[in-house]
Scaffold this motif. Structure first.
Motif, mmCIF file in Angstrom:
data_model
loop_
_atom_site.group_PDB
_atom_site.id
_atom_site.type_symbol
_atom_site.label_atom_id
_atom_site.label_comp_id
_atom_site.label_asym_id
_atom_site.label_seq_id
_atom_site.Cartn_x
_atom_site.Cartn_y
_atom_site.Cartn_z
ATOM 1 N N THR A 103 0.869 -1.171 0.000
ATOM 2 C CA THR A 103 0.000 0.000 0.000
ATOM 3 C C THR A 103 0.906 1.222 0.000
ATOM 4 O O THR A 103 1.411 1.650 1.034
ATOM 5 C CB THR A 103 -0.978 -0.001 1.198
ATOM 6 O OG1 THR A 103 -1.752 1.200 1.188
ATOM 7 C CG2 THR A 103 -0.284 -0.203 2.523
ATOM 8 N N ASN A 141 -2.285 3.978 -5.214
ATOM 9 C CA ASN A 141 -2.992 3.381 -4.082
ATOM 10 C C ASN A 141 -4.134 2.459 -4.493
ATOM 11 O O ASN A 141 -4.497 1.557 -3.742
ATOM 12 C CB ASN A 141 -3.528 4.485 -3.167
ATOM 13 C CG ASN A 141 -2.413 5.221 -2.452
ATOM 14 O OD1 ASN A 141 -1.382 4.632 -2.153
ATOM 15 N ND2 ASN A 141 -2.603 6.492 -2.186
ATOM 16 N N LYS A 142 -4.687 2.672 -5.676
ATOM 17 C CA LYS A 142 -5.802 1.818 -6.104
ATOM 18 C C LYS A 142 -5.358 0.370 -6.294
ATOM 19 O O LYS A 142 -6.196 -0.533 -6.349
ATOM 20 C CB LYS A 142 -6.416 2.356 -7.396
ATOM 21 C CG LYS A 142 -5.533 2.207 -8.628
ATOM 22 C CD LYS A 142 -6.239 2.748 -9.875
ATOM 23 C CE LYS A 142 -5.383 2.569 -11.123
ATOM 24 N NZ LYS A 142 -6.060 3.100 -12.341
ATOM 25 N N ASN A 143 -4.053 0.136 -6.394
ATOM 26 C CA ASN A 143 -3.528 -1.217 -6.543
ATOM 27 C C ASN A 143 -3.089 -1.823 -5.217
ATOM 28 O O ASN A 143 -2.510 -2.915 -5.194
ATOM 29 C CB ASN A 143 -2.352 -1.210 -7.522
ATOM 30 C CG ASN A 143 -2.771 -0.824 -8.926
ATOM 31 O OD1 ASN A 143 -3.710 -1.385 -9.473
ATOM 32 N ND2 ASN A 143 -2.095 0.166 -9.508
ATOM 33 N N SER A 144 -3.351 -1.127 -4.113
ATOM 34 C CA SER A 144 -2.971 -1.655 -2.800
ATOM 35 C C SER A 144 -3.586 -3.039 -2.582
ATOM 36 O O SER A 144 -4.739 -3.279 -2.943
ATOM 37 C CB SER A 144 -3.449 -0.711 -1.698
ATOM 38 O OG SER A 144 -2.803 0.542 -1.779
ATOM 39 N N ALA A 145 -2.799 -3.932 -1.992
ATOM 40 C CA ALA A 145 -3.293 -5.294 -1.770
ATOM 41 C C ALA A 145 -2.366 -6.029 -0.809
ATOM 42 O O ALA A 145 -1.219 -5.646 -0.599
ATOM 43 C CB ALA A 145 -3.374 -6.062 -3.089
ATOM 44 N N ARG A 146 -2.915 -7.078 -0.251
ATOM 45 C CA ARG A 146 -2.142 -8.004 0.589
ATOM 46 C C ARG A 146 -2.343 -9.398 0.005
ATOM 47 O O ARG A 146 -3.477 -9.799 -0.279
ATOM 48 C CB ARG A 146 -2.646 -7.929 2.027
ATOM 49 C CG ARG A 146 -2.008 -8.912 2.970
ATOM 50 C CD ARG A 146 -2.603 -8.780 4.376
ATOM 51 N NE ARG A 146 -1.940 -7.723 5.128
ATOM 52 C CZ ARG A 146 -2.141 -7.506 6.429
ATOM 53 N NH1 ARG A 146 -3.014 -8.253 7.096
ATOM 54 N NH2 ARG A 146 -1.508 -6.537 7.052
ATOM 55 N N TYR A 157 -5.214 -13.417 -2.607
ATOM 56 C CA TYR A 157 -5.327 -12.071 -2.051
ATOM 57 C C TYR A 157 -6.154 -12.110 -0.767
ATOM 58 O O TYR A 157 -6.972 -13.020 -0.569
ATOM 59 C CB TYR A 157 -5.998 -11.143 -3.062
ATOM 60 C CG TYR A 157 -5.125 -10.733 -4.225
ATOM 61 C CD1 TYR A 157 -4.347 -9.588 -4.165
ATOM 62 C CD2 TYR A 157 -5.097 -11.494 -5.387
ATOM 63 C CE1 TYR A 157 -3.555 -9.202 -5.235
ATOM 64 C CE2 TYR A 157 -4.307 -11.124 -6.472
ATOM 65 C CZ TYR A 157 -3.532 -9.968 -6.381
ATOM 66 O OH TYR A 157 -2.747 -9.593 -7.451
ATOM 67 N N ASP A 171 -8.620 -10.426 -0.028
ATOM 68 C CA ASP A 171 -10.060 -10.289 -0.288
ATOM 69 C C ASP A 171 -10.675 -11.563 -0.872
ATOM 70 O O ASP A 171 -11.837 -11.589 -1.267
ATOM 71 C CB ASP A 171 -10.338 -9.098 -1.204
ATOM 72 C CG ASP A 171 -9.697 -9.242 -2.588
ATOM 73 O OD1 ASP A 171 -9.125 -10.321 -2.884
ATOM 74 O OD2 ASP A 171 -9.755 -8.283 -3.372
ATOM 75 N N LYS A 221 -7.443 -3.699 5.756
ATOM 76 C CA LYS A 221 -8.380 -3.617 4.642
ATOM 77 C C LYS A 221 -7.943 -2.487 3.716
ATOM 78 O O LYS A 221 -7.197 -1.586 4.113
ATOM 79 C CB LYS A 221 -9.805 -3.387 5.144
ATOM 80 C CG LYS A 221 -10.041 -2.060 5.836
ATOM 81 C CD LYS A 221 -11.480 -1.944 6.304
ATOM 82 C CE LYS A 221 -11.758 -0.578 6.940
ATOM 83 N NZ LYS A 221 -10.904 -0.280 8.094
ATOM 84 N N PHE A 222 -8.408 -2.550 2.502
ATOM 85 C CA PHE A 222 -8.060 -1.541 1.502
ATOM 86 C C PHE A 222 -8.402 -0.145 2.037
ATOM 87 O O PHE A 222 -9.489 0.089 2.554
ATOM 88 C CB PHE A 222 -8.841 -1.810 0.215
ATOM 89 C CG PHE A 222 -8.502 -0.878 -0.915
ATOM 90 C CD1 PHE A 222 -7.439 -1.150 -1.760
ATOM 91 C CD2 PHE A 222 -9.234 0.276 -1.120
ATOM 92 C CE1 PHE A 222 -7.121 -0.293 -2.806
ATOM 93 C CE2 PHE A 222 -8.936 1.142 -2.162
ATOM 94 C CZ PHE A 222 -7.869 0.854 -3.001
#
Length: 460
Positions: free
Chosen positions: A367, A375-380, A390, A392, A435-436
């Protein structure tokens, strides 16, 4: 006969001190020098050894003679990668914002310093605007772009804006930043040839703007041409990066240091998305910088420790940037305090051709806390060579779907896929909630290290 107890005590004390010092001195004589080279925005497809068509003979030779990791992973963007590789931690633990490294953090330079090494950094900084910061983070000397001055005040190529050990260099259009950086590294090696050293070379190349190099035909057309952007210059920029790597290798050989120097070459993230790279198999790969796709964080990783040490020259073992600090620590025979909370494992046994711990998967908490576009591509996510999950719930088979176009519903990934999904789900459950849109960790600025308030540019 009367004994002089004072003299005897003094002698015993000196002997004891000598005994205590000998192991440290002996260890340092038998440890390698370290040179970590990190190209800027160079995905693995740019390197010939990984199937690229650009001219990279020196890097290819490093892979041919050393060890090429086929599955090396960074973060998808520069500052997240720089924070991770320097501290050995996943970003959820210590990443506060783009262009900054929290000032309570320890780095691999501190590790080397603890082991008695002299240290230097040359190239791109982008970790905080204060000339005291390189020393604070463990580097004895520095030559850096984007340290005390923002990018809007000057670029890194022709007429570069560079901080060098407390002064701003006076440059002209005849000066080329990558030459200044590599010459600084070469001079550092020369001056420290009789002691152990660590040099960190986060290259300025090949990040945009895509400009001519001194080896480009249009460099000498006119001065204005040196500042004219064109993606056609990218090929020359990759070649010039390789040329500078070759200079370092040659310097080490000239000084008889090559056989006992660990050279690590990697890239901070995927190639810029404006670049389409032709591959040897006839296909083309678009750059993936900033994306959590494979092409966004799958980078070249080549390690060379002299010649004649390797029975095999490539491995499919998984490695990520948290592994670099523990590797350097083991190489220089230094302990990493548990309080540092480092996440990586040492790959030194693999570098030495020995058995050692390996990863079953890699993890990414990405992130960037940057512009909205990033930031729109933030992920875990967790991934291995084939599968990816992912936080999510999106699950992909990368062997069949490298671009992640078709997520696999629960229960539909086959026996192996579902087994891996469950492993990744358990690993995700062990992590602190995220979370995002969640912010990073609290920003840490220490007294005396406050950034220049005029340095507000967050451009990558």
């Amino acid at each position: 006969m009367k004994l002089n107890t004072t003299k005897i005590s003094h002698y015993l004390l000196l002997t004891l001190i000598g005994v205590m010092l000998v192991p440290s001195v002996f260890a340092q004589k038998n440890t390698p020098n370290i040179i970590l080279i990190m190209a800027d925005d160079m995905g693995k497809e740019c390197i010939g050894a990984y199937g690229g068509t650009y001219n990279t003979p020196h890097i290819d030779k490093l892979a041919q003679d050393g060890l090429k990791f086929n599955y090396g992973f960074s973060q998808p963007l520069c500052t997240p990668s720089r924070v991770q590789i320097m501290t050995g931690k996943y970003n959820y633990k210590n990443y506060s914002e783009f262009g900054f490294l929290n000032q309570d953090q320890k780095t691999f330079a501190h590790v080397a310093k603890e082991a008695g090494y002299t240290t230097a950094i040359a190239g791109k900084w982008q970790l905080g605007a204060n000339q005291k910061l390189p020393k604070h983070f463990g580097f004895d000397q520095y030559c850096l772009w984007q340290l005390s001055k923002p990018r809007r005040d000057g670029e890194r190529y022709a007429r570069p804006l560079i901080d060098k050990d407390g002064e701003i260099l006076q440059t002209t259009d005849e000066d080329y930043g990558p030459d200044i950086f590599v010459n600084y590294v070469l001079d550092f090696i020369e001056k420290n040839k009789d002691r152990k050293f660590l040099a960190y070379y986060p290259m300025a190349l090949v990040h945009d703007p895509f400009l001519p190099t001194p080896d480009s035909k249009n460099w000498n057309t006119n001065v204005a041409a040196r500042h004219k952007k064109d993606t056609l210059n990218f090929r020359d920029m990759v070649s010039y990066s390789d040329k500078n790597v070759g200079k370092i290798i040659q310097k080490l050989k000239d000084l008889n240091l090559y056989e006992n120097t660990i050279i690590i070459f990697t890239g901070d993230n995927g190639t810029g998305r404006a670049i389409m790279t032709p591959l040897k198999d006839g296909s083309k790969l678009p750059g993936g910088k900033g994306l959590t796709l494979d092409r966004g964080h799958h980078v070249p990783l080549i390690v060379n420790w002299g010649s004649g040490k390797y029975n095999r020259h490539e491995t499919d073992n998984l490695v990520d940037f948290t592994d670099i600090l523990p590797t350097i620590a083991e190489a220089v025979r230094a302990n990493v305090p548990a309080a540092w909370s480092v996440d990586g494992i040492s790959i030194l046994p693999q570098i030495k051709g020995q058995s050692g711990p390996t990863r079953d998967f890699i993890f990414s908490h990405y992130t960037p806390i940057h512009s909205e576009g990033a930031n729109k591509n933030s992920a875990r996510f967790f991934r291995d060579r084939r599968y990816k999950l992912y936080s999510d719930g999106r699950f992909f088979d990368l062997q069949k779907d490298i671009e992640e176009l078709h997520q696999i519903p629960a229960g539909k990934a086959g026996a192996e896929g579902e087994r891996v999904r469950k492993v990744f789900e358990k690993e995700l459950a062990k992590l602190p909630p995220w979370k995002f849109g969640d912010p990073g960790v609290k920003k840490v600025i220490l007294p005396g290290l406050e950034p220049d308030p005029a340095f507000a540019d967050k451009a990558d």
